[in-house]
Design an enzyme around this catalytic site. Structure first.
Site: not given
Ligand code: NAD
Length: 519
Positions: A191, A266, A300, A398
């Site tokens: 997804k 991650e 991130c 963050e």
């Molecule tokens: P997010 O947590 O809002 O969403 C990530 C994914 O999770 C999306 O596909 C979203 O639809 C899904 N999601 C949302 N609610 C959910 C639920 N209740 N159950 C299951 N899945 C759900 O994050 P974002 O805004 O898309 O991305 C930004 C974040 O990602 C930042 O905090 C960033 O630091 C982190 N990030 C971490 C890394 C790493 O490698 N450590 C890399 C990239 C991004």
């Protein structure tokens, strides 16, 4: 405050809205309820993509399809050499369609096109690396457990893997997960973020062409609460590989705990760059600007905290601010652009809110601090805040935007203390020409990656992941395929067993006694 600039983004050349279906059980399909999600290009404010908004039943169908493919399909039983060939073919096809993939991530995510081209090239390298690792996945044998025992440890694909990815590096992050799961013989439900699903769906076509059998990879689009939640809780899923925010990461772990799935996370970061007076400052100034503003700080790994030795702080801040003026913010389709659009208007408001609250707490804006009006889309100027104290929200949370916080230290111990004082532990860098300083910091920082005299370099061979609330597990590196396996022990007995309660029959053929073995 909104600043108006003269630059205007180029028009999106008559781009039609691109519609996508989902890949479930080997078929391209619309969502069961016919709902769709329109994606506005954050740089141009017009609809560029239309994805299916899957209801729960589509996610369940995809999980059932992956389960069937794992339990009864041929993929887990193909040879490593065959799986490796499929991954190599996929890498070639990704390379051939690189421009299409880069365009989608650029226009849906607001990322500069030159940067995304680099990300796709990096992804190709990862697929090839996974193909190489596939050939080397093996267990262990123990021939040292006594004359009557042989131990063999098998590595088996863990089963059905749910892969959930964020919007900031859509194709690259998917590539840090999927090829390794496939190399291990797993089947998957993927997804992507509902904001940037295009390149993941194009990958579905690529995988079909590369020879991945039907149902091995299912791609479902939709929102987190509707699709992601079921992917993290369904009993037929064996593992969840999630990249996203720490908040949703915690929810993922809670959901997965109900059926004790393996979880790989991650998550977020608030990464320090620690600078000593003996550092090569010319090199550092560039890394500071790159680390803070690369991907508009929606990264991130963003180097969002400068921790500067007091004796150099004002000079460094002046030079960073000077260079920040030259960072080109603008149309992500323009090859000269270095910083593109902010992902959504809501996220831009959130970033602006962090800056306002930092100012209220006593931080001072040295550069930027404003939303930018480029005529369309949502943009933010590269921002530097000084007089930031370690306990302020801006120093601990963050922001996920182009905002750099400057803190200072006097002793090395204080620098370590500030760096380690927050809940995140993803990455850090230390800048000094002194070998001892760099290594001491390398060992003291509670983070998954420490760069020394550089920032945000990476390679497929190097494991990546976080300490503390930045995550659980590691991606990439030579153990990346093992992460998607279960370990099974085969404990084999040679000859007759020594009975537990039946009287020993000394003359029973095959019965070996300790005395026999000693002789
Ligand atoms: P997010 O947590 O809002 O969403 C990530 C994914 O999770 C999306 O596909 C979203 O639809 C899904 N999601 C949302 N609610 C959910 C639920 N209740 N159950 C299951 N899945 C759900 O994050 P974002 O805004 O898309 O991305 C930004 C974040 O990602 C930042 O905090 C960033 O630091 C982190 N990030 C971490 C890394 C790493 O490698 N450590 C890399 C990239 C991004």
């Amino acid at each position: 405050m909104v600043m108006t600039l003269e630059i205007r983004p180029t028009a999106l050349a008559d781009a039609p809205v691109r519609g996508f279906e989902m890949l479930i059980d080997g078929r391209w399909t619309a969502g069961a309820e016919g709902r769709t999600i329109d994606r506005n290009a954050p740089s141009h404010g017009i609809v560029v993509s239309r994805y299916q908004a899957a209801p729960r039943m589509d996610a369940e169908r995809a999980i059932a399809s992956a389960r069937k493919a794992f339990d009864h399909g041929r993929w887990p039983h193909t040879t490593a050499s065959q799986r490796s060939r499929v991954l190599l073919k996929a890498a070639d096809l990704i390379e051939a369609r690189a421009e299409d993939l880069a365009y989608l991530d650029c226009i849906e995510g607001g990322k500069p096109i030159t940067q995304v081209r680099g990300e796709i090239a990096g992804a190709v390298d990862i697929w090839r690396y996974a193909a190489a690792l596939a050939r080397d996945l093996h267990g262990e044998s123990y021939n040292s457990l006594g004359q009557n025992t042989l131990g063999v440890v098998l590595r088996e694909g863990i089963g059905v893997v749910s892969i959930i990815t964020p919007w900031n590096f859509p194709f690259l992050i998917l590539s840090q997960k999927l090829p390794f799961a496939l190399a291990a013989g797993c089947t998957c439900v993927v997804k992507p973020s509902e904001l940037t699903s295009g390149s993941t769906l194009v990958l579905g076509e690529i995988l079909e062409e590369a020879g991945v059998p039907d149902s091995v990879v299912n791609i479902v689009t939709g929102t987190g609460p509707e699709v992601g939640a079921i992917m993290t809780s369904h009993p037929a899923v064996d593992m969840v590989s999630f990249t996203g925010s720490t908040g949703v990461g915690k929810l993922t772990m809670t959901n997965a705990a109900q059926t004790l799935k393996k979880v790989s996370l991650e998550l977020g970061g608030k990464n320090p760059q620690i600078v000593f007076p003996d550092a090569d400052l010319d090199s550092f100034i560039d890394a500071a600007v790159f680390g803070a503003y690369f991907n508009a700080g929606e990264c991130c790994n963003a180097g969002s905290r400068l921790i500067l030795h007091k004796s150099i702080a004002s000079d460094v801040v002046k030079r960073v601010a000077e260079l920040a003026k030259y960072v080109k913010v603008g149309d992500p389709l323009d090859p000269a652009t270095q910083v593109g659009a902010i992902i959504t208007p809501q996220h831009l408001e959130k970033i602006a809110g962090y800056v306002a609250s930092a100012k209220n707490s006593g931080a001072k804006v040295v550069h930027g601090g404003d939303q930018l009006d480029l005529g369309m889309g949502h943009f933010m100027s590269p921002t530097i805040l000084e007089a930031v104290m370690p306990d302020m929200e801006i120093a601990r949370e963050e922001v996920f935007g182009p905002v750099l916080s400057v803190l200072t230290f006097e002793t090395a111990a204080e620098a370590v203390e500030i760096a380690n004082s927050i809940d995140y532990g993803l990455s850090a860098s230390v800048w000094s020409r002194d070998f001892d300083t760099c290594l001491t910091f390398g060992r003291s920082l509670r983070v998954g990656t420490v760069w020394m005299n550089t920032f945000m370099d990476g390679a497929s061979e190097l494991p990546f992941g976080g300490y503390k609330q930045s995550g659980l597990g590691r991606e990439l590196g030579r153990r990346a395929v093992e992460d998607y396996t279960e370990t099974k022990t085969l404990n084999m007995h040679i000859g007759g067993r020594t009975n537990w309660w039946m009287p020993r029959q000394e003359n029973w053929p095959g019965q070996r006694t300790d005395r026999d073995l000693a002789e």
